[in-house]
Design a protein around this motif. Structure first.
Motif, mmCIF file in Angstrom:
data_model
loop_
_atom_site.group_PDB
_atom_site.id
_atom_site.type_symbol
_atom_site.label_atom_id
_atom_site.label_comp_id
_atom_site.label_asym_id
_atom_site.label_seq_id
_atom_site.Cartn_x
_atom_site.Cartn_y
_atom_site.Cartn_z
ATOM 1 N N ARG A 1 -5.957 -2.130 -19.073
ATOM 2 C CA ARG A 1 -5.319 -1.466 -17.935
ATOM 3 C C ARG A 1 -5.895 -1.951 -16.609
ATOM 4 N NH1 ARG A 1 -6.248 4.615 -16.446
ATOM 5 N NH2 ARG A 1 -4.923 4.818 -14.594
ATOM 6 N N ARG A 2 -5.003 -2.192 -15.671
ATOM 7 C CA ARG A 2 -5.391 -2.554 -14.309
ATOM 8 C C ARG A 2 -5.143 -1.341 -13.410
ATOM 9 N NH1 ARG A 2 -5.530 -7.716 -12.318
ATOM 10 N NH2 ARG A 2 -4.103 -8.446 -13.948
ATOM 11 N N ILE A 3 -6.176 -0.910 -12.694
ATOM 12 C CA ILE A 3 -6.050 0.244 -11.809
ATOM 13 C C ILE A 3 -5.439 -0.193 -10.477
ATOM 14 C CG2 ILE A 3 -7.273 2.117 -10.638
ATOM 15 C CD1 ILE A 3 -7.458 2.409 -13.607
ATOM 16 N N GLU A 4 -4.327 0.421 -10.112
ATOM 17 C CA GLU A 4 -3.691 0.113 -8.835
ATOM 18 C C GLU A 4 -4.380 0.891 -7.710
ATOM 19 O OE1 GLU A 4 -1.578 -2.210 -8.656
ATOM 20 O OE2 GLU A 4 -1.256 -2.466 -10.824
ATOM 21 N N GLU B 1 -3.892 4.643 -7.483
ATOM 22 C CA GLU B 1 -4.648 5.335 -8.527
ATOM 23 C C GLU B 1 -6.118 5.435 -8.150
ATOM 24 O OE1 GLU B 1 -3.063 4.437 -12.813
ATOM 25 O OE2 GLU B 1 -3.123 2.561 -11.689
ATOM 26 N N GLY B 2 -6.627 4.398 -7.480
ATOM 27 C CA GLY B 2 -8.025 4.419 -7.057
ATOM 28 C C GLY B 2 -8.313 5.584 -6.128
ATOM 29 N N ILE C 1 -8.543 8.660 -8.195
ATOM 30 C CA ILE C 1 -9.802 8.675 -8.942
ATOM 31 C C ILE C 1 -10.932 9.217 -8.067
ATOM 32 C CG2 ILE C 1 -11.603 7.179 -9.910
ATOM 33 C CD1 ILE C 1 -9.290 5.456 -11.052
ATOM 34 N N GLU D 1 -12.216 5.284 -16.134
ATOM 35 C CA GLU D 1 -11.294 4.809 -15.099
ATOM 36 C C GLU D 1 -12.057 4.194 -13.933
ATOM 37 O OE1 GLU D 1 -7.749 6.646 -14.272
ATOM 38 O OE2 GLU D 1 -7.706 7.960 -16.006
ATOM 39 N N LEU E 1 -11.751 0.397 -12.531
ATOM 40 C CA LEU E 1 -11.524 0.140 -11.112
ATOM 41 C C LEU E 1 -12.540 -0.857 -10.580
ATOM 42 C CD1 LEU E 1 -10.120 0.837 -8.407
ATOM 43 C CD2 LEU E 1 -11.737 2.743 -8.190
#
Length: 223
Positions: free
Chosen positions: A68-71, A74-75, A78, A157, A161
């Protein structure tokens, strides 16, 4: 407790991802992993389901399973969640006004010490894992198993990130001294000051990691 083959396989794949061996966006080759892990395809697919539930991997239709790549959006979410959990845990200690188990404080301190020693060796991977442990242990001071469970999920997560930001030295080096200052405040019983310091810390970290900006210069040193 006995762990199933799928859980063990998930542990190994998760470790490889969080150690940076499989960066965000990587395609997880089912055939290669079956041979490497020594498991069946069905077991590996069950492991993938475990990791997908944790948010570590994602299944893209007709393409396969990917780390998974955190966009960016989303950061921000988080970091908002981190402020709720970590700062809230520290403020709760002040509200309860009860002694904190010294062994729990020692565990937080030990994580900071491990990061400090690793920094001296320029071992940034260990600094990163020690920093993650610091945040987990800090939230655990409240002895709330629900917060602990949420923090474990959130920490995965956060690690994803960080893996997407590049240089681990740039990501982790600046936070070790702040970790030390916060645990010193906790050990002295200054929980409200520790919570305020953590909130500023996380706001600046969000500006640094998510927005790719330095934010206000330096950290507040007197609260």
């Amino acid at each position: 407790m006995h762990r199933s083959q799928a859980e063990q396989a998930a542990d190994r794949v998760r470790s490889a991802i969080l150690d940076g061996e499989l960066p965000p966006g990587s395609h997880l080759d089912e055939g290669g992993l079956v041979g490497e892990l020594g498991v069946s395809r069905n077991t590996l697919r069950e492991a993938f389901r475990v990791l997908a539930h944790e948010g570590v991997v994602e299944h893209l239709p007709h393409r396969g399973v990917f780390v998974r790549r955190i966009e960016r959006a989303e950061g921000h979410h988080i970091y908002a969640a981190r402020r709720h959990l970590e700062c809230g845990a520290l403020r709760d200690l002040a509200v309860r006004a009860q002694p904190v188990d010294a062994r729990l404080i020692d565990a937080v301190d030990a994580a900071v010490t491990r990061a400090e020693f690793a920094r001296e060796r320029s071992d940034w991977r260990t600094v990163g894992s020690a920093n993650a442990e610091f945040h987990l242990r800090l939230a655990a001071l409240g002895e709330n198993p629900i917060v602990d469970r949420m923090m474990r999920t959130l920490t995965v997560e956060v690690r994803l990130l960080f893996l997407g930001t590049g240089d681990p030295l740039e990501v982790h080096a600046r936070y070790v001294d702040e970790n030390r200052r916060i645990i010193d405040l906790v050990r002295a019983g200054h929980f409200v000051r520790a919570a305020a310091a953590m909130e500023l810390y996380l706001l600046r970290a969000e500006a640094h990691i998510v927005r790719d900006e330095s934010g206000p210069e330096g950290f507040v040193t007197e609260l």
